[in-house]
Design an enzyme around this catalytic site. Structure first.
Site, PDB file in Angstrom:
ATOM      1  N   ARG A  85     -21.486  11.914  11.161  1.00 22.14           N
ATOM      2  CA  ARG A  85     -22.013  11.406   9.897  1.00 22.14           C
ATOM      3  C   ARG A  85     -23.157  10.407  10.066  1.00 22.14           C
ATOM      4  O   ARG A  85     -24.118  10.426   9.293  1.00 22.14           O
ATOM      5  CB  ARG A  85     -20.888  10.733   9.118  1.00 22.14           C
ATOM      6  CG  ARG A  85     -19.879  11.738   8.691  1.00 22.14           C
ATOM      7  CD  ARG A  85     -18.660  11.109   8.088  1.00 22.14           C
ATOM      8  NE  ARG A  85     -17.749  12.183   7.704  1.00 22.14           N
ATOM      9  CZ  ARG A  85     -16.574  12.001   7.157  1.00 22.14           C
ATOM     10  NH1 ARG A  85     -16.135  10.792   6.932  1.00 22.14           N
ATOM     11  NH2 ARG A  85     -15.819  13.025   6.841  1.00 22.14           N
ATOM     12  N   SER A 124     -17.471  17.054   0.146  1.00 20.81           N
ATOM     13  CA  SER A 124     -16.777  17.017   1.433  1.00 20.81           C
ATOM     14  C   SER A 124     -17.631  17.491   2.612  1.00 20.81           C
ATOM     15  O   SER A 124     -18.443  18.406   2.490  1.00 20.81           O
ATOM     16  CB  SER A 124     -15.548  17.914   1.343  1.00 20.81           C
ATOM     17  OG  SER A 124     -15.036  18.146   2.627  1.00 20.81           O
ATOM     18  N   LEU A 173      -1.917   6.978   2.393  1.00 22.75           N
ATOM     19  CA  LEU A 173      -1.239   7.744   3.436  1.00 22.75           C
ATOM     20  C   LEU A 173      -0.619   6.837   4.481  1.00 22.75           C
ATOM     21  O   LEU A 173       0.472   7.111   4.991  1.00 22.75           O
ATOM     22  CB  LEU A 173      -2.217   8.736   4.061  1.00 22.75           C
ATOM     23  CG  LEU A 173      -2.467   9.926   3.134  1.00 22.75           C
ATOM     24  CD1 LEU A 173      -3.584  10.809   3.665  1.00 22.75           C
ATOM     25  CD2 LEU A 173      -1.196  10.744   2.940  1.00 22.75           C
ATOM     26  N   ALA A 174      -1.290   5.723   4.793  1.00 27.61           N
ATOM     27  CA  ALA A 174      -0.732   4.811   5.795  1.00 27.61           C
ATOM     28  C   ALA A 174       0.517   4.130   5.248  1.00 27.61           C
ATOM     29  O   ALA A 174       1.596   4.183   5.863  1.00 27.61           O
ATOM     30  CB  ALA A 174      -1.785   3.792   6.211  1.00 27.61           C
ATOM     31  N   GLY A 175       0.387   3.484   4.084  1.00 31.21           N
ATOM     32  CA  GLY A 175       1.503   2.716   3.522  1.00 31.21           C
ATOM     33  C   GLY A 175       2.688   3.588   3.169  1.00 31.21           C
ATOM     34  O   GLY A 175       3.837   3.264   3.500  1.00 31.21           O
ATOM     35  N   HIS A 217     -21.813   8.150   4.437  1.00 31.79           N
ATOM     36  CA  HIS A 217     -21.532   9.588   4.493  1.00 31.79           C
ATOM     37  C   HIS A 217     -22.749  10.365   4.018  1.00 31.79           C
ATOM     38  O   HIS A 217     -23.307  10.066   2.964  1.00 31.79           O
ATOM     39  CB  HIS A 217     -20.320   9.883   3.597  1.00 31.79           C
ATOM     40  CG  HIS A 217     -19.674  11.193   3.878  1.00 31.79           C
ATOM     41  ND1 HIS A 217     -20.344  12.389   3.773  1.00 31.79           N
ATOM     42  CD2 HIS A 217     -18.418  11.500   4.275  1.00 31.79           C
ATOM     43  CE1 HIS A 217     -19.516  13.373   4.090  1.00 31.79           C
ATOM     44  NE2 HIS A 217     -18.347  12.860   4.398  1.00 31.79           N
ATOM     45  N   GLU A 226      -6.766   2.475   7.146  1.00 28.83           N
ATOM     46  CA  GLU A 226      -8.175   2.083   7.118  1.00 28.83           C
ATOM     47  C   GLU A 226      -8.345   0.559   7.157  1.00 28.83           C
ATOM     48  O   GLU A 226      -9.392   0.050   7.564  1.00 28.83           O
ATOM     49  CB  GLU A 226      -8.853   2.673   5.865  1.00 28.83           C
ATOM     50  CG  GLU A 226     -10.354   2.510   5.884  1.00 28.83           C
ATOM     51  CD  GLU A 226     -11.071   3.211   4.731  1.00 28.83           C
ATOM     52  OE1 GLU A 226     -10.504   4.143   4.130  1.00 28.83           O
ATOM     53  OE2 GLU A 226     -12.218   2.818   4.442  1.00 28.83           O
ATOM     54  N   GLY A 284       0.821  -1.207   0.000  1.00 26.69           N
ATOM     55  CA  GLY A 284       0.000   0.000   0.000  1.00 26.69           C
ATOM     56  C   GLY A 284       0.853   1.254   0.000  1.00 26.69           C
ATOM     57  O   GLY A 284       1.907   1.312   0.660  1.00 26.69           O
ATOM     58  N   HIS A 334     -18.959   5.028   2.431  1.00 25.87           N
ATOM     59  CA  HIS A 334     -17.794   5.890   2.323  1.00 25.87           C
ATOM     60  C   HIS A 334     -16.536   5.322   2.988  1.00 25.87           C
ATOM     61  O   HIS A 334     -15.428   5.488   2.495  1.00 25.87           O
ATOM     62  CB  HIS A 334     -18.145   7.227   2.968  1.00 25.87           C
ATOM     63  CG  HIS A 334     -17.034   8.210   3.019  1.00 25.87           C
ATOM     64  ND1 HIS A 334     -16.490   8.763   1.891  1.00 25.87           N
ATOM     65  CD2 HIS A 334     -16.347   8.743   4.063  1.00 25.87           C
ATOM     66  CE1 HIS A 334     -15.533   9.600   2.228  1.00 25.87           C
ATOM     67  NE2 HIS A 334     -15.408   9.591   3.533  1.00 25.87           N
TER      68      HIS A 334
HETATM   69  C1  FAD Z   1     -13.819  10.915  -1.467  1.00 22.84           C
HETATM   70  C2  FAD Z   1     -13.179  10.706  -0.124  1.00 22.84           C
HETATM   71  C3  FAD Z   1     -12.839  11.801   0.648  1.00 22.84           C
HETATM   72  C4  FAD Z   1     -12.250  11.625   1.898  1.00 22.84           C
HETATM   73  N1  FAD Z   1     -11.919  12.718   2.629  1.00 22.84           N
HETATM   74  C5  FAD Z   1     -11.335  12.543   3.840  1.00 22.84           C
HETATM   75  C6  FAD Z   1     -10.928  13.675   4.606  1.00 22.84           C
HETATM   76  O1  FAD Z   1     -11.088  14.821   4.203  1.00 22.84           O
HETATM   77  N2  FAD Z   1     -10.358  13.449   5.810  1.00 22.84           N
HETATM   78  C7  FAD Z   1     -10.146  12.192   6.296  1.00 22.84           C
HETATM   79  O2  FAD Z   1      -9.615  12.066   7.391  1.00 22.84           O
HETATM   80  N3  FAD Z   1     -10.491  11.117   5.569  1.00 22.84           N
HETATM   81  C8  FAD Z   1     -11.073  11.251   4.362  1.00 22.84           C
HETATM   82  N4  FAD Z   1     -11.421  10.148   3.630  1.00 22.84           N
HETATM   83  C9  FAD Z   1     -11.014   8.816   4.094  1.00 22.84           C
HETATM   84  C10 FAD Z   1      -9.533   8.594   3.778  1.00 22.84           C
HETATM   85  O3  FAD Z   1      -9.234   9.144   2.523  1.00 22.84           O
HETATM   86  C11 FAD Z   1      -9.128   7.128   3.776  1.00 22.84           C
HETATM   87  O4  FAD Z   1      -9.627   6.484   4.892  1.00 22.84           O
HETATM   88  C12 FAD Z   1      -7.619   7.008   3.781  1.00 22.84           C
HETATM   89  O5  FAD Z   1      -7.062   7.776   2.757  1.00 22.84           O
HETATM   90  C13 FAD Z   1      -7.180   5.564   3.656  1.00 22.84           C
HETATM   91  O6  FAD Z   1      -5.788   5.541   3.561  1.00 22.84           O
HETATM   92  P1  FAD Z   1      -4.994   4.168   3.555  1.00 22.84           P
HETATM   93  O7  FAD Z   1      -3.570   4.494   3.377  1.00 22.84           O
HETATM   94  O8  FAD Z   1      -5.375   3.360   4.729  1.00 22.84           O
HETATM   95  O9  FAD Z   1      -5.544   3.382   2.272  1.00 22.84           O
HETATM   96  P2  FAD Z   1      -5.651   3.808   0.723  1.00 22.84           P
HETATM   97  O10 FAD Z   1      -5.397   5.232   0.487  1.00 22.84           O
HETATM   98  O11 FAD Z   1      -6.931   3.219   0.265  1.00 22.84           O
HETATM   99  O12 FAD Z   1      -4.455   3.041   0.049  1.00 22.84           O
HETATM  100  C14 FAD Z   1      -4.479   1.659  -0.159  1.00 22.84           C
HETATM  101  C15 FAD Z   1      -3.210   1.262  -0.863  1.00 22.84           C
HETATM  102  O13 FAD Z   1      -3.110  -0.157  -0.836  1.00 22.84           O
HETATM  103  C16 FAD Z   1      -2.830  -0.641  -2.146  1.00 22.84           C
HETATM  104  N5  FAD Z   1      -3.380  -1.984  -2.212  1.00 22.84           N
HETATM  105  C17 FAD Z   1      -4.609  -2.414  -1.849  1.00 22.84           C
HETATM  106  N6  FAD Z   1      -4.701  -3.737  -2.007  1.00 22.84           N
HETATM  107  C18 FAD Z   1      -3.511  -4.142  -2.475  1.00 22.84           C
HETATM  108  C19 FAD Z   1      -2.975  -5.404  -2.846  1.00 22.84           C
HETATM  109  N7  FAD Z   1      -3.684  -6.519  -2.718  1.00 22.84           N
HETATM  110  N8  FAD Z   1      -1.712  -5.451  -3.318  1.00 22.84           N
HETATM  111  C20 FAD Z   1      -0.960  -4.327  -3.447  1.00 22.84           C
HETATM  112  N9  FAD Z   1      -1.407  -3.111  -3.091  1.00 22.84           N
HETATM  113  C21 FAD Z   1      -2.660  -3.035  -2.618  1.00 22.84           C
HETATM  114  C22 FAD Z   1      -3.446   0.377  -3.070  1.00 22.84           C
HETATM  115  O14 FAD Z   1      -2.828   0.288  -4.316  1.00 22.84           O
HETATM  116  C23 FAD Z   1      -3.142   1.669  -2.321  1.00 22.84           C
HETATM  117  O15 FAD Z   1      -1.826   2.065  -2.621  1.00 22.84           O
HETATM  118  C24 FAD Z   1     -12.024  10.318   2.387  1.00 22.84           C
HETATM  119  C25 FAD Z   1     -12.393   9.228   1.624  1.00 22.84           C
HETATM  120  C26 FAD Z   1     -12.977   9.408   0.383  1.00 22.84           C
HETATM  121  C27 FAD Z   1     -13.410   8.222  -0.396  1.00 22.84           C
END
Ligand code: FAD
Length: 690
Positions: free
Chosen positions: A381, A328, A82-84, A310, A476, A79, A452
């Protein structure tokens, strides 16, 4: 006469049988409850001591890995959201060798880039009474008292470091005229603690994390694998027979080649599983497959039924739609939500005879301000979504389907002027106009709840480690920190907290014991077997050659999820939903059609592999929702509500994390509970009225 006697005997027999069945079901439930395994705070590795000192104490006593040993240890990070990305960059910066994977063609395209509104932190720049304790309290309360106290406090504590880190990276947060960082308000808080970059906060934060990541790629500390999808995790037993995560099997999405990768530990930051519902605000590639791979290897799936709906999304406009768009939550700072007071006005709106702006002020029902005077349009929400559904169910919806409410900026435009509103939200207004073909400066926007975010996810202990040794889960994808409902702007906070400030400490506690473990060959039988299982699954799917496209089956699953496992759930509906999901599973595995070849670029195959897992997740969500006989946060069981229609928790029975253990394909999962015995916070009924 004899016939009558027979009938009476038969009827009595049936009554007796039913009574026996009922007693047997009760006994089974009691036995099940008495024998349900429990996760204790020690097992969850929650440090002892006062809440405010737990994280400090942990850091003071955890084991470290010295620089020379760090160079010998490899970590896989799946990933680049933001986390990865934050985890991969931080671990590499510390000296570990990182292998980083993502599905997209660039780490920058992870779903996180879509985040709009902002990120929370307890800086108290507004001097409006914020503090770490208040952020902690708002988050625990917002999650309906179903999150772990120690984790939430740590999250609030490190929130301020995130802002400093991102500013140092050059993230262009909005600033006030005097140059200080600006803040706005999000739901569930009475202070302004949300840092933002217009409506593109996720994008700017991800560019910050990506620049840190790129630096490490340039230095050779991160090896980046774009367009790779992990299809399984490889476990290898240690000398004591304990299985540990030692690598992954991934498919090169461009060539279709299946490849093996070794590491001393595996970190998964694969995002949420909201796309189980087909239509959601998530990116199209967001999926739950990585979570299911962890689950099948023994990691517990916690609270799968906690999904966030949402309130402010652009309503669905047709049957051929494959994506929903979020407006948003930041818009609720200045936008006011309403429906007409009179049913006849609603009917005329639905028929397209009038527009929102034609309805005079006195005939508008600002139902959130009416029902929740203290928080108004900024209720959390789950509360806002249910209130919108309630109005639409009663016939007051404002678009042609009757499934929309207004989000109106006319007051704000009068108060602040159009230019200021455009400065704050311009790109969101533009997006709305492009999709709906209506000018939101002139006529109120239409919004409706949509799937959402998923609060549920893989269970992790305080160290973010799953129940499988050496397998960590962040962002997430894990269940952590938001309980039954996530507050707006807290997902970015959690993802970056995990990646920049928590995992870099906690993973060392694990890796310090691994310094003597040499790099393993991927020719080991464990890798070969895992690869073969992946190949067999792909072959099986490709061989079906049925009549249904992947999307058509996914869409059907989504409708079932929305109707039976959506905003309002009942025992009866959930049981029906499970039956329907089982039928979809059968249909999928016998009638899906995947064109093309497995050993080349094949989008349909990618989608099919993900759908196979969405079906399993959907079922798990329904099973969890059925067992949780209460309403809390995003989980609303219609049988459990107050006379005013608010969620009714059952703290005496359900104040625990519901964790599910995989017991085999086509077998029911086993429930394991992590009790949430609050030591520091008093549980109350959530009140946003006064
Ligand atoms: C439209 C929208 C607006 C949002 N706005 C906000 C906000 O303003 N504030 C807030 O706090 N939160 C917001 N959120 C929520 C927030 O964006 C997400 O919860 C957060 O970005 C998740 O980050 P993450 O790094 O956990 O996962 P993600 O950003 O989903 O990243 C997942 C990563 O894992 C990779 N991946 C997945 N499966 C595999 C696999 N099997 N093999 C290899 N790679 C894989 C993907 O390629 C990706 O790089 C919003 C969400 C949405 C949908």
């Amino acid at each position: 006469m004899a016939k009558k006697k027979e009938e009476i005997v038969e009827a009595a027999k049936q009554v007796a049988e039913k009574a026996v069945e009922k007693v047997a079901a009760k006994v089974e439930k009691v036995v099940k409850e008495a024998t349900t395994p429990i996760i204790t705070p020690e097992m969850a590795k929650i440090p002892a001591g006062p809440l405010e000192l737990k994280w400090t104490n942990y850091k003071n006593h955890q084991k470290l890995v010295n620089p020379a040993n760090k160079r010998r240890l490899d970590v896989i990070v799946v990933g680049t959201g933001l986390a990865g990305a934050s985890a991969a960059a931080s671990l590499a910066e510390m000296g570990f060798n990182v292998l980083n994977f993502c599905i997209q063609d660039s780490p920058r395209r992870a779903h996180s880039i879509a985040a709009q509104g902002g990120i929370n932190a307890a800086k108290n720049y507004q001097n409006d009474g914020d503090s770490v304790s208040r952020l902690y309290y708002d988050t625990i309360k917002g999650g309906d008292y179903r999150a772990r106290e120690a984790n939430v406090y740590r999250l609030a504590e490190v929130s301020n470091n995130i802002i400093d880190q991102c500013v140092a990276q050059g993230v262009p947060f909005a600033r006030e005229y005097g140059g200080l960082l600006d803040n706005r308000s999000f739901g569930g808080a009475q202070v302004s603690r949300t840092f933002y970059a217009k409506g593109q906060t996720g994008q700017q934060l991800l560019l910050g994390a990506y620049s840190a990541l790129s630096r490490q790629i340039g230095k050779g500390k991160v090896k980046m694998y774009t367009r790779y999808e992990m299809l399984d995790i490889v476990l290898v037993a240690d000398e004591n027979g304990e299985k540990r995560a030692r690598g992954i099997i991934a498919r090169n999405l461009v060539t279709g080649r299946i490849e093996r990768f070794f590491a001393h530990a595996v970190v998964v930051g694969s995002g949420g599983y909201g796309n189980t519902f087909f239509l959601s605000t998530n990116a199209m590639a967001s999926n739950g497959s990585a979570a299911m791979q962890m689950y099948r290897h023994g990691a517990l799936f916690a609270n799968p039924c906690y999904a966030q709906i949402h309130p402010t999304c652009i309503p669905k406009h047709g049957d051929f739609q494959s994506k929903l768009t979020l407006m948003s939550e930041s818009l609720r700072n200045d936008g006011r939500i309403w429906v007409p007071k009179k049913l006849e006005d609603a009917k005329r709106l639905q028929a397209g005879e009038i527009k929102g702006r034609d309805i005079p002020e006195e005939d508008r029902d600002y139902y959130l301000e009416r029902r929740y005077p203290a928080f108004g349009n900024l209720v959390p929400r789950d509360v806002a979504s249910r209130a919108a559904k309630e109005r639409c169910d009663k016939g007051y919806g404002v678009n042609n389907t009757g499934l929309a409410v207004f989000l109106d900026f006319s007051d704000a435009i009068q108060r602040l002027g159009k230019d200021v509103v455009a400065q704050k939200y311009g790109n969101l207004f533009q997006m709305y106009e492009k999709i709906v073909d209506e000018n939101p400066y002139e006529n109120p926007m239409m919004i409706f709840p949509a799937i959402h975010y998923t609060m549920g996810g893989i269970w992790v202990d305080y160290e973010l480690q799953t129940t499988v040794k050496g397998l960590f889960c962040i962002g997430e994808a894990n269940f952590s920190d938001h309980g039954a409902n996530r507050l707006g702007a807290s997902a970015l906070m959690q993802g970056l907290a995990d990646g920049y400030f928590v995992l870099p400490y906690t993973i060392q506690n694990y890796l310090s014991d691994q310094i003597g473990v040499p790099r393993m060959s991927t020719d080991l039988p464990e890798f070969a077997e895992a690869e073969k299982a992946v190949q067999d699954k792909i072959d099986r799917l490709m061989a079906i050659q049925g009549n249904r496209s992947v999307d058509s089956i996914h869409k059907e699953l989504g409708l079932i999820m929305w109707d039976f496992v959506g905003m309002g759930r009942t025992a009866e509906g959930l049981k029906e939903g499970i039956k329907k999901i089982d039928a979809i599973k059968k249909e999928f595995w016998t009638n899906v059609y995947i064109p093309g070849e497995a050993n080349s670029l094949n989008n349909e195959l990618e989608k099919a592999l993900r759908l196979a897992d969405f079906i399993e997740i959907g079922r798990l969500m329904a099973v969890d929702a059925l067992h949780r006989e209460e309403s809390c946060g995003g989980h609303f069981r219609e049988e459990y509500q107050t006379p005013e229609g608010e969620a009714l928790r059952q703290d005496d029975k359900f104040a625990y994390v519901g964790c599910w253990k995989y017991m085999g394909d086509d077998k029911e999962p086993q429930l394991i509970k992590e009790p949430l015995d609050y030591e520091f916070t008093e549980r109350k009924t959530r009140n946003y009225k006064n």
